[in-house]
Scaffold this motif. Structure first.
Motif, PDB file in Angstrom:
ATOM      1  N   ALA A 285      14.170  92.479  76.583  1.00  0.00           N
ATOM      2  CA  ALA A 285      12.785  92.739  76.987  1.00  0.00           C
ATOM      3  C   ALA A 285      12.198  93.915  76.210  1.00  0.00           C
ATOM      4  O   ALA A 285      11.038  93.860  75.763  1.00  0.00           O
ATOM      5  CB  ALA A 285      12.733  93.017  78.489  1.00  0.00           C
ATOM      6  N   ASP A 286      12.990  94.980  76.011  1.00  0.00           N
ATOM      7  CA  ASP A 286      12.498  96.147  75.270  1.00  0.00           C
ATOM      8  C   ASP A 286      12.240  95.799  73.808  1.00  0.00           C
ATOM      9  O   ASP A 286      11.268  96.282  73.207  1.00  0.00           O
ATOM     10  CB  ASP A 286      13.518  97.289  75.342  1.00  0.00           C
ATOM     11  CG  ASP A 286      13.653  97.841  76.751  1.00  0.00           C
ATOM     12  OD1 ASP A 286      12.624  97.942  77.449  1.00  0.00           O
ATOM     13  OD2 ASP A 286      14.778  98.157  77.165  1.00  0.00           O
ATOM     14  N   ASP A 289       9.032  93.715  73.737  1.00  0.00           N
ATOM     15  CA  ASP A 289       7.863  94.534  74.092  1.00  0.00           C
ATOM     16  C   ASP A 289       7.417  95.425  72.937  1.00  0.00           C
ATOM     17  O   ASP A 289       6.229  95.795  72.860  1.00  0.00           O
ATOM     18  CB  ASP A 289       8.180  95.419  75.309  1.00  0.00           C
ATOM     19  CG  ASP A 289       8.292  94.596  76.588  1.00  0.00           C
ATOM     20  OD1 ASP A 289       7.848  93.437  76.592  1.00  0.00           O
ATOM     21  OD2 ASP A 289       8.850  95.119  77.572  1.00  0.00           O
ATOM     22  N   PRO A 294       1.373  92.041  75.636  1.00  0.00           N
ATOM     23  CA  PRO A 294       1.905  91.834  76.989  1.00  0.00           C
ATOM     24  C   PRO A 294       1.993  90.361  77.381  1.00  0.00           C
ATOM     25  O   PRO A 294       2.963  89.942  78.010  1.00  0.00           O
ATOM     26  CB  PRO A 294       0.901  92.590  77.870  1.00  0.00           C
ATOM     27  CG  PRO A 294       0.345  93.644  76.980  1.00  0.00           C
ATOM     28  CD  PRO A 294       0.286  93.042  75.620  1.00  0.00           C
ATOM     29  N   SER A 297       4.773  88.741  75.300  1.00  0.00           N
ATOM     30  CA  SER A 297       6.059  89.264  75.767  1.00  0.00           C
ATOM     31  C   SER A 297       6.476  88.603  77.078  1.00  0.00           C
ATOM     32  O   SER A 297       7.645  88.233  77.257  1.00  0.00           O
ATOM     33  CB  SER A 297       5.955  90.778  75.968  1.00  0.00           C
ATOM     34  OG  SER A 297       7.158  91.291  76.484  1.00  0.00           O
ATOM     35  N   ASN A 301       9.871  86.354  77.460  1.00  0.00           N
ATOM     36  CA  ASN A 301      10.867  86.759  78.459  1.00  0.00           C
ATOM     37  C   ASN A 301      11.128  85.643  79.477  1.00  0.00           C
ATOM     38  O   ASN A 301      12.265  85.445  79.921  1.00  0.00           O
ATOM     39  CB  ASN A 301      10.414  88.026  79.184  1.00  0.00           C
ATOM     40  CG  ASN A 301      10.750  89.278  78.407  1.00  0.00           C
ATOM     41  OD1 ASN A 301      11.914  89.626  78.223  1.00  0.00           O
ATOM     42  ND2 ASN A 301       9.731  89.977  77.943  1.00  0.00           N
TER      43      ASN A 301
END
Length: 479
Positions: A285-286, A289, A294, A297, A301
């Motif tokens: 996720a990091d 991101d 957003p 992402s 995810n």
């Protein structure tokens, strides 16, 4: 395996099929508490786990989440360290004895959670979760070892692949709990049913699993021990004094294998690949991101979360077909596995701002995830490794992989503190390490080539001797 060896195999086909099936179902139903913890967390919060850490009248506070994170961290720690002690027990008392111990662990784990639900004593939740993290890890080992109950020694890849499938898919039962609690069932009722099924399956597995004596017989059937070293049922009374799995040949042999370059290179290969895979999951996720919007992402995810569990159902037939096609050719299997690690690592490292590269890396990861463990299990199933040392060797591999996972935090901190959240250099370090582990499949290839040359030389020498003997006999007849 020769026909006479098949006749001497101590396990019937029906017993093997039942034990393997019960073991797979135990793993499928009872193994989701660790890797499905994200789905279990809301259920525990709703039940009031660690609620005493919040202010009066407050729920789902940061202190409560920290308590649940502590429980999750301890569970992962247990998973990393339990395999070796469990492996030692498997080799010492046999798979049947360990299965009964696991049944008790499952029962106590579910009982502790049910008591915690009634009393709201948080440390009982922790104890229950720890037991339900340790037991499946050992069930995974006993499930892998059950492949040797099959009479065809080269058919273990079916069991290795299916065990990996069940372990990967098991977290879906935690998502199922989210649906049924509290809409259809109370927390206590759902966990009681869940626990009763798991314990019943585990006990059933233990009733028909292999004893230490039968494991030695199977090693004898496969030509891995001599008649003198094996344990047979008629000599059970003498096993403690002369043929204990922890003494004599087996004990000295485990050290010889563990220190052999063949096993050490396998250990290095699995540790590096697993560390990269766990780092990818932990920071996915990091990493997304850092470059994605957003909305993008969130979509990526979501695809990853669904694919993480669903992909195993699609990938397992591919894994079975691949391992079956190249059974015993570990130089090819691990060469392909290495190529896949690089196909995942390179776009993940250098294609950070490319949606296509990241999706490609994700698809490769979904295939790589179950294949690496099934391939490792198959490697340890085949000669020169014996069933009576399988548990300890598997435990050593698992401990090493757990130690490698400890690098995830420093690599993550390295990315945030020095590169403002960019994981390029952390990924680059792991990619370089993955490049070096090609030495393992190369070693296996050279080993096979040397064995082939030796076999050809032996055949050539034998043929020459037979021809010489034939000429000599003919000369004597003429005289």
């Amino acid at each position: 395996m020769p026909h006479d060896a098949l006749q001497r195999h101590p396990i019937t086909t029906g017993r093997a099929a039942f034990t393997i099936s019960a073991s797979l179902l135990t793993l499928l139903i009872g193994s989701g508490t660790v890797y499905g913890y994200n789905a279990l967390r809301p259920v525990l919060i709703q039940d009031g786990a660690f609620n005493e850490l919040c202010q009066e009248g407050e729920t789902d506070c940061s202190e409560q989440r920290l308590g649940l994170n502590f429980a999750e961290t301890m569970c992962f720690f247990v998973v990393d360290i339990i395999a070796l002690p469990c492996g030692i027990l498997v080799d010492k008392i046999g798979l049947r004895g360990v299965s009964y111990w696991l049944s008790a662990m499952y029962a106590l784990g579910f009982l502790a959670i049910l008591m915690a639900s009634q009393t709201k004593i948080s440390y009982l939740y922790v104890i229950g979760l720890l037991l339900l993290a340790a037991a499946p890890c050992c069930t995974y080992l006993t499930g892998l070892a059950s492949g040797k109950m099959l009479k065809g020694a080269s058919n273990t890849f079916y069991v290795s692949s299916l065990v990996s499938l069940c372990y990967e898919v098991s977290p879906m039962f935690m998502y199922l709990l989210q649906i049924v609690i509290p809409e259809y069932l109370s927390f206590s009722t759902a966990f009681s049913i869940f626990g009763a099924i798991t314990v019943a399956l585990s006990v059933s597995t233990g009733m028909f699993h292999m004893t230490a004596a039968e494991a030695y017989e199977i090693d004898q059937v496969h030509g891995l021990v001599s008649e003198k070293e094996s344990i047979v049922e008629s000599d059970v009374e003498e096993t403690e004094s002369c043929c204990d799995p922890g003494e004599g040949y087996a004990q000295s042999s485990i050290y010889e294998h563990a220190l052999n370059p063949r096993f050490l290179l396998h250990l290095m290969f699995m540790t590096v690949v697993n560390t990269k895979n766990q780092f990818y999951v932990a920071t996915f996720a990091d990493q997304i991101d850092y470059f994605a919007s957003p909305e993008e992402s969130a979509n990526v995810n979501k695809i990853f979360d669904v694919g993480f569990f669903v992909s195993a159902l699609v990938v397992t037939p591919i894994v079975i077909a691949f391992l079956g096609a190249f059974r015993g050719r570990f130089d090819i299997i691990f060469s392909v596995l290495w190529a896949m690690t690089m196909m995942h690592a390179i776009p993940n490292t250098f294609g950070k701002e490319s949606h296509t590269c990241q999706m490609f890396a994700m698809m490769i990861f979904f295939l790589l995830k179950p294949l690496k463990w099934a391939a490792s299990a198959e490697f340890l199933h085949h000669p020169p490794y014996r069933l009576s040392m399988y548990g300890r060797l598997y435990g050593i591999v698992n401990i090493s992989c757990g130690a490698g996972a400890l690098t995830i935090y420093p690599l993550t901190r390295f990315a945030f503190e020095y590169f403002e959240g960019s994981f390029f250099y952390s990924n680059l370090i792991l990619t370089i390490l993955e490049g070096t582990i090609f030495v393992f499949p190369l070693y296996l290839y050279l080993e096979r080539q040397n064995h082939t040359k030796f076999t050809r030389h032996l055949i050539h020498e034998s043929t020459a001797l037979l021809r010489g003997a034939s000429v000599s006999s003919k000369s004597k007849l003429e005289l």
